[in-house]
Motif scaffolding. Structure first.
Motif, PDB file in Angstrom:
ATOM      1  N   ALA A  32       0.825  -1.218   0.000  1.00 29.12           N
ATOM      2  CA  ALA A  32       0.000   0.000   0.000  1.00 29.12           C
ATOM      3  C   ALA A  32       0.857   1.265   0.000  1.00 29.12           C
ATOM      4  N   LEU A  33       2.085   1.158   0.551  1.00 25.74           N
ATOM      5  CA  LEU A  33       2.994   2.315   0.610  1.00 25.74           C
ATOM      6  C   LEU A  33       3.748   2.539  -0.706  1.00 25.74           C
ATOM      7  N   GLU A  34       3.654   1.568  -1.633  1.00 21.42           N
ATOM      8  CA  GLU A  34       4.471   1.624  -2.857  1.00 21.42           C
ATOM      9  C   GLU A  34       4.290   2.925  -3.651  1.00 21.42           C
ATOM     10  N   PRO A  35       3.046   3.390  -3.911  1.00 21.47           N
ATOM     11  CA  PRO A  35       2.898   4.634  -4.697  1.00 21.47           C
ATOM     12  C   PRO A  35       3.581   5.831  -4.030  1.00 21.47           C
ATOM     13  N   ALA A  52      14.322   1.322  -3.804  1.00 18.36           N
ATOM     14  CA  ALA A  52      15.745   1.509  -4.130  1.00 18.36           C
ATOM     15  C   ALA A  52      16.244   0.377  -5.013  1.00 18.36           C
ATOM     16  N   ALA A  53      15.820  -0.868  -4.714  1.00 13.23           N
ATOM     17  CA  ALA A  53      16.245  -2.024  -5.518  1.00 13.23           C
ATOM     18  C   ALA A  53      15.677  -1.942  -6.927  1.00 13.23           C
ATOM     19  N   LYS A  54      14.443  -1.442  -7.019  1.00 17.75           N
ATOM     20  CA  LYS A  54      13.790  -1.316  -8.328  1.00 17.75           C
ATOM     21  C   LYS A  54      14.571  -0.333  -9.202  1.00 17.75           C
ATOM     22  N   ARG A  55      15.027   0.773  -8.574  1.00 18.09           N
ATOM     23  CA  ARG A  55      15.764   1.797  -9.349  1.00 18.09           C
ATOM     24  C   ARG A  55      17.207   1.361  -9.624  1.00 18.09           C
ATOM     25  N   ALA A  56      17.842   0.746  -8.632  1.00 19.76           N
ATOM     26  CA  ALA A  56      19.275   0.433  -8.771  1.00 19.76           C
ATOM     27  C   ALA A  56      19.515  -0.827  -9.601  1.00 19.76           C
ATOM     28  N   LEU A  57      18.622  -1.830  -9.480  1.00 24.24           N
ATOM     29  CA  LEU A  57      18.866  -3.124 -10.132  1.00 24.24           C
ATOM     30  C   LEU A  57      17.799  -3.492 -11.159  1.00 24.24           C
ATOM     31  N   GLY A  58      16.690  -2.735 -11.179  1.00 25.34           N
ATOM     32  CA  GLY A  58      15.594  -3.100 -12.088  1.00 25.34           C
ATOM     33  C   GLY A  58      14.832  -4.315 -11.581  1.00 25.34           C
ATOM     34  N   GLY A 106      23.613   1.873  -1.456  1.00 23.65           N
ATOM     35  CA  GLY A 106      24.075   3.219  -1.828  1.00 23.65           C
ATOM     36  C   GLY A 106      22.898   4.135  -2.122  1.00 23.65           C
ATOM     37  N   ALA A 107      21.868   3.603  -2.810  1.00 21.43           N
ATOM     38  CA  ALA A 107      20.678   4.405  -3.139  1.00 21.43           C
ATOM     39  C   ALA A 107      19.895   4.781  -1.880  1.00 21.43           C
ATOM     40  N   LEU A 108      20.178   4.057  -0.773  1.00 26.24           N
ATOM     41  CA  LEU A 108      19.487   4.339   0.488  1.00 26.24           C
ATOM     42  C   LEU A 108      20.355   5.155   1.451  1.00 26.24           C
ATOM     43  N   GLY A 109      21.574   5.479   0.993  1.00 22.55           N
ATOM     44  CA  GLY A 109      22.466   6.289   1.829  1.00 22.55           C
ATOM     45  C   GLY A 109      23.265   5.483   2.839  1.00 22.55           C
ATOM     46  N   LEU A 110      23.400   4.162   2.609  1.00 24.79           N
ATOM     47  CA  LEU A 110      24.187   3.308   3.512  1.00 24.79           C
ATOM     48  C   LEU A 110      25.466   2.854   2.815  1.00 24.79           C
ATOM     49  N   SER A 111      26.483   2.537   3.615  1.00 24.99           N
ATOM     50  CA  SER A 111      27.759   2.065   3.046  1.00 24.99           C
ATOM     51  C   SER A 111      27.831   0.538   3.102  1.00 24.99           C
TER      52      SER A 111
END
Length: 903
Positions: free
Chosen positions: A32-35, A76-82, A150-155
């Motif tokens: 439900a939070l996805e949009p 983040a995974a959707k954007r970084a890895l598809g 990285g897309a989430l700001g973590l190392s």
């Protein structure tokens, strides 16, 4: 009529069903939070991470953040890895966060699943370790998933063998660290051998997610991790004894294949005594049962085990003159791993290899006790249900079977049992020929290199093109696995468990594209990708039409999990597939566990040569045999753990003491307490309480105080004084010792004195702990004999190891007190002599550098030369160099950066 349990399951569902059902509301919340999260910018995802951290600091519980954190991570995974995580992957992540094992079938995307709980728990600031079975997977997963973090700001960090210290420290400092179980365990031991906090790499044990958890926490948990140093060289003895073993006949020993044990019979012992007397290895009149014969008996037993239990190309291979062990579960070479107690040396002697010296244990830990250090532990695998009892009992981990994203379409056939191995392999070749003719890719599982090469020979004779994957083709592994799903491919693999790489129908698309780009660096990458994707799509459909991947196993393994892992290579993500096991009565498992009954059944049925018995009952009886073996192996591991738990408590005490010492700025009070306890013990020994003055041994006390405390005091005179008792003597000795140490502190300077105290304490603790480990090893090897006297070996071990530990602590106090009492500052003449020697060494080193060029070995030899009389473990030989003078050890560093460093 249905049983009560069956009825209850039909109405309420199984416990596993109920756990799955309980996560569905959470998954719906995340969906439900996805949009909302899709609408965020890339910076918005990072800002969310910062907001989550702030909410945690303000006291919000971690579980309350789960839906939002998982939604952020999915985006983040959707954007970084598809890759958009499926609902079942979110479920797997929820169970991991709760501290469970998520059992997910091969190809369900476990690597991505780990990112969800790792991200959520890293928000706390605690260190998250993701544990893999080998270095290749640690680097691959870290490289791949670092894009998400990285897309989430973590190392993200990755730990690997022979890593530079600075890089390793940075990897452990990262929010999420990928590493192998071996490297984590060894780094824990190494950290607890360091002499300062700044040198330690690991920053506690907060949360670990173990990939292939059954392989790491069960299969590999039978052998402890050991850091060792070289011991006395006994190469000649191994070679001499190795020549005796082939002369033995079958009446001289008995082999128990069920327990993998071999022992000498009475005839064997008599024969051995004769031969050993003749060779001069046993003195005249000395028998094998005498205490003096322990070493020889140990070596002979290890020689017998090396010859009769360890087979070349199954348990080990010989490569470049070195004996390399093979992991029985994954078929991989175990680089750098050696068998302990001289067994590896016995195998080296058997194979005529260069015998490397035995080692003594400097530090050790079992995987069970290492992973129980974590505040929270979780795991992922395709097969854990069969070992659920062990996970619950030893690690407190529950096992949850996560449903597959698509229904499994694989067809699992009943086992086919043949009378002889020849009939079985003939049937296997015929089956492969038939499936290969249809273009179906085939993965053939074998249990040893020898059998994989024998089958390879049969396929070559039959004219079937194929690949072989085992420890010898280790380097080509990625290529062979990538090709295994192509149309018509035949791949023979020795133990496919825990390889961490999916076999994709039609071949691995990414691998093929990378190969094409490497071969044509000037070509247009987009054009190549489009062409290969089109070809791959056709190939994948052709393989599906041919029936998908056919997994053909040539033998049953001792563990059902390993069989299930092999089977699970086929039918990933709803793909079609087929699996079959071909067995014979000559297979190890069948031969050792109840093949007599099956032999009678086959004889009664009057089966002809080449015919197989195929029936669900056979599968059931085999599963029962496997369950028996698994149960016995669990008991062995449980017993080993009970013994290790005793040492583990002591290990925790010692490691905590070391940490406290390294953290402390001033240890003078600890050192003073130790000194006072030594004085109390000495006075108690020579002036026992409640005794008269004429019963005191004042001369003995005087000599002991001089030796232990470097104090020459008129003890006999004190004892002759009116009204003086043992407590007065204690007070006077304590006062004299305190004054002497105060003078030393003034002479050295307070800063130097604190540093010396710290170094001596750490070095003495380490030396004493090493001796204690060796003593415990010897105790462990003989305590089993107490069972013959109707005494419980475990209780005996607990009691004696506790007494040994107390003795070690007493000895530690004495050694520290003695060393600190005997150190003294250098005189001016000694300092000048030392400086002249250092100056000469520097000149010689510079001369070597100018004449020979920068050759590391020659420079190292000169730099390593210490001042005459310098002893690493005895600061009294260091003299009194200034903080900025060169260190007397000859390292070429300033004293303050070397042995005078403030830890």
């Amino acid at each position: 009529m249905l049983g009560i349990g069956t009825v209850a399951r039909k109405i309420f569902g199984t416990p596993n069903d109920r756990k799955i059902k309980a996560t569905r509301p959470l998954v719906e919340q995340i969906n439900a939070l996805e949009p909302e999260f899709e609408a965020l910018s890339d910076e918005g995802l990072i800002e969310k991470t910062q907001a989550f951290k702030k909410r945690l600091q303000d006291g919000e519980p971690l579980d309350a953040l789960l839906p939002e954190a998982f939604a952020n991570c999915r985006e983040a995974a959707k954007r970084a890895l598809g890759l958009r995580a499926f609902d079942v992957q979110l479920m797997g992540g929820i169970f991991l966060h709760q501290g469970n094992i998520s059992e997910m079938k091969t190809g369900e995307g476990k690597t991505l699943v780990a990112t969800f709980p790792a991200y959520l728990n890293a928000l706390t600031g605690g260190n998250v370790h993701i544990v893999t079975v080998n270095d290749y997977l640690a680097r691959r997963d870290a490289d791949w998933m670092s894009k998400v973090y990285g897309a989430l700001g973590l190392s993200t960090g990755v730990v690997y063998p022979q890593q530079p210290e600075g890089e390793k420290k940075a990897a452990y400092a990262a929010d999420v660290t990928y590493a192998t179980n071996n490297e984590l365990g060894f780094d824990y031991l190494r950290d607890n051998m360091k002499s300062s906090l700044e040198e330690m790499n690991q920053r506690g044990h907060f949360f670990a997610i173990v990939d292939e958890v059954d392989s790491i926490l069960i299969d590999e948990a039978r052998t402890p991790l050991i850091i060792s140093g070289p011991a006395q060289d006994r190469s000649e003895l191994y070679v001499t004894i190795d020549k005796l073993i082939p002369e033995l006949t079958e009446e001289h020993y008995t082999i128990d294949e069920k327990t993998r044990n071999v022992t000498f019979t009475d005839e064997g012992n008599e024969y051995l005594e004769e031969v050993l007397h003749a060779k001069g290895l046993l003195e005249e009149g000395q028998s094998l049962y005498d205490p003096e014969s322990t070493t020889i008996v140990h070596h002979v037993n290890q020689g017998l085990r090396a010859h009769k239990l360890f087979l070349k190309d199954k348990d080990y291979i010989v490569r470049d003159g070195e004996v390399m062990l093979i992991d029985e579960f994954t078929g991989r070479m175990m680089q750098g791993r050696r068998l302990s107690d001289g067994l590896h040396q016995a195998i080296e002697a058997k194979e005529g290899c260069n015998i490397q010296p035995e080692n003594v244990t400097l530090a050790s830990v079992t995987f069970q006790n290492y992973f129980r250090l974590y505040d929270k532990l979780a795991g992922m695998t395709g097969t854990a249900a069969t070992e659920a009892e062990e996970f619950a009992e030893i690690y407190g981990l529950g096992v949850v079977e996560v449903p597959t994203n698509r229904p499994i379409a694989r067809k699992d056939e009943d086992d086919a049992v043949y009378r002889s191995a020849k009939e079985k392999f003939d049937a296997i070749v015929e089956t492969i020929h038939e499936a290969h003719g249809n273009g179906q890719p085939i993965l053939v599982g074998t249990t040893s290199i020898e059998k994989s090469e024998m089958l390879s020979g049969l396929l070559t004779q039959a004219g079937i093109k194929h690949n072989v994957l085992n420890a010898r083709q280790h380097e080509k592994e990625a290529q062979i696995v990538a090709d295994a799903g192509k149309l018509g491919a035949v791949t023979i693999a020795t133990n496919m468990a825990g390889r961490g790489t999916d076999i994709k129908l039609g071949g691995n698309l990414d691998f093929t594209i990378m190969e094409a780009l490497d071969a044509n660096p000037d070509a247009d990458p987009e054009e190549i990708r489009r062409r290969i994707e089109a070809e791959h799509s056709e190939g994948e459909q052709a393989v599906k039409d041919a029936g998908g991947l056919f997994v053909l196993a040539t033998e049953r393994h001792e563990s059902r999990r390993i069989d299930n892992q092999l089977r699970g290579r086929s039918g990933r993500q709803g793909d079609p597939g087929r699996s079959a096991f071909f067995l014979s009565l000559e297979d190890d498992l069948m031969r050792i566990f109840g093949s007599e009954r099956l032999e009678k059944v086959l004889a009664t049925l009057g089966m002809k040569e080449g015919e197989a018995i195929i029936h669900p009952w056979v599968n059931k009886s085999l599963e029962r045999a496997q369950a028996k073996v698994e149960g016995r192996n669990f008991d062995i591991r449980k017993q080993l753990l009970k013994f290790d738990d005793v040492m583990n408590e002591q290990r925790k005490v010692i490691f905590k003491q070391r940490l406290d010492i390294m953290r402390a700025d001033d240890l003078s009070e600890i050192v003073k307490d130790m000194r006072n306890e030594v004085i109390d013990d000495l006075v108690d020994t020579y002036m026992p309480p409640k005794t008269y003055a004429d019963q005191w041994d004042t001369d003995g006390l005087h000599d002991a105080v001089l030796e232990q405390l470097n104090l020459d005091q008129p003890i006999a005179e004190w004892a002759g004084e009116e009204g003086v008792d043992d407590e007065d003597i204690v007070e006077r000795l304590e006062k004299a010792a305190d004054e002497m140490m105060a003078q030393k502190a003034a002479a050295f300077g307070p800063e130097n004195m604190r540093s010396i105290e710290k170094q001596i304490l750490l070095q003495t603790i380490d030396a004493k702990w090493r001796e204690h480990l060796l003593t415990l090893e010897h105790l462990r090897s003989v305590v089993g004999f107490r069972g013959y006297a109707q005494r419980d070996p475990l209780n005996e071990y607990k009691n004696e190891s506790f007494q040994l530990f107390e003795t070690m602590l007493d000895s530690l106090r004495q050694d520290v007190t003695q060393k600190l009492s005997q150190i003294r500052p250098m005189t001016e003449d000694e300092q000048q002599a030392m400086m002249r020697e250092i100056s000469q060494q520097r000149q010689a080193m510079e001369a070597a550098a100018t004449t020979q060029g920068p050759d590391d070995s020659s420079l190292g030899a000169v730099e390593g030369a210490a001042v005459a009389g310098f002893d690493e473990n005895d600061p009294s030989t260091w003299g009194n160099p200034g903080r900025n003078q060169l260190c007397p050890c000859g390292s070429g560093k300033k004293f303050k950066h070397c042995h005078g460093r403030l830890a």
